[in-house]
Design a protein around this motif. Sequence first.
Motif, PDB file in Angstrom:
ATOM      1  N   SER A   1       0.849  -1.196   0.000  1.00  0.00           N
ATOM      2  CA  SER A   1       0.000   0.000   0.000  1.00  0.00           C
ATOM      3  C   SER A   1       0.879   1.237   0.000  1.00  0.00           C
TER       4      SER A   1
ATOM      5  N   ASN B   1      -2.584   5.967   2.408  1.00  0.00           N
ATOM      6  CA  ASN B   1      -3.079   5.692   3.761  1.00  0.00           C
ATOM      7  C   ASN B   1      -2.581   4.314   4.207  1.00  0.00           C
ATOM      8  N   ARG B   2      -1.281   4.128   4.090  1.00  0.00           N
ATOM      9  CA  ARG B   2      -0.625   2.816   4.192  1.00  0.00           C
ATOM     10  C   ARG B   2      -0.969   2.049   5.464  1.00  0.00           C
ATOM     11  N   GLN B   3      -0.845   2.678   6.594  1.00  0.00           N
ATOM     12  CA  GLN B   3      -1.057   1.975   7.858  1.00  0.00           C
ATOM     13  C   GLN B   3      -2.476   1.429   7.958  1.00  0.00           C
ATOM     14  N   ASP B   4      -3.462   2.278   7.679  1.00  0.00           N
ATOM     15  CA  ASP B   4      -4.863   1.849   7.782  1.00  0.00           C
ATOM     16  C   ASP B   4      -5.204   0.792   6.739  1.00  0.00           C
ATOM     17  N   ASN B   5      -4.739   0.976   5.499  1.00  0.00           N
ATOM     18  CA  ASN B   5      -5.080   0.015   4.452  1.00  0.00           C
ATOM     19  C   ASN B   5      -4.403  -1.332   4.658  1.00  0.00           C
TER      20      ASN B   5
ATOM     21  N   ILE C   1       2.416  -1.683  13.234  1.00  0.00           N
ATOM     22  CA  ILE C   1       1.230  -0.983  12.726  1.00  0.00           C
ATOM     23  C   ILE C   1      -0.016  -1.871  12.761  1.00  0.00           C
TER      24      ILE C   1
ATOM     25  N   THR D   1      -4.165   1.879  -2.878  1.00  0.00           N
ATOM     26  CA  THR D   1      -4.724   1.764  -1.534  1.00  0.00           C
ATOM     27  C   THR D   1      -4.308   0.405  -0.969  1.00  0.00           C
TER      28      THR D   1
ATOM     29  N   ARG E   1      -3.608  -2.561   7.648  1.00  0.00           N
ATOM     30  CA  ARG E   1      -4.338  -3.137   8.785  1.00  0.00           C
ATOM     31  C   ARG E   1      -5.684  -3.705   8.319  1.00  0.00           C
ATOM     32  N   GLU E   2      -6.442  -2.930   7.555  1.00  0.00           N
ATOM     33  CA  GLU E   2      -7.754  -3.386   7.072  1.00  0.00           C
ATOM     34  C   GLU E   2      -7.603  -4.580   6.128  1.00  0.00           C
TER      35      GLU E   2
END
Length: 162
Positions: free
Chosen positions: A10, A13-17, A160, A90, A19-20
Amino acid sequence: MAHIFVGVGSSINRQDNIREGILLLTDNFGELKLSSIFESESVGFKGGLFYNLVVELNSELSISLVIQKLKQIEVQLGRPEKAIKYAPRTLDLDLLLYDQEIDHALDLPRAEITKNAFVLQPLAELAPTLIHPILGVSYQSLWSQYPTGKQKLWKVASPILS
């Protein structure tokens, strides 16, 4: 039960994507083993930094169904269905290995395993003694032979995924 490795990346929004993406992979495939997360420069285009890792899983799904699920997860996290190859992402989920299958039409084993540090290093970390089905060499050996300085890569120090 197939032994599967998936490349995860990713740059948006690397950390959130990431994780998701890991949560959705777990929802779809069950227990996962994760490599460390690495940060790398874009390859093939000018863009932001990427987070990359490799995920190991087992599934009874066919290759085509695994690929279909990976694409569904990418789209769910905002990737256009017809995304251009070299562009910010993403979430990018690439089937690297499906058992020891060799399928040139599906790019199995995925050619970028030996070309990109952001795939080879986490794969070598996760499965150092596993043998590449075409080259007949372990991933740790392939990583130790990878040209130093070809691509810049840093291990992400902070967790993360917690």
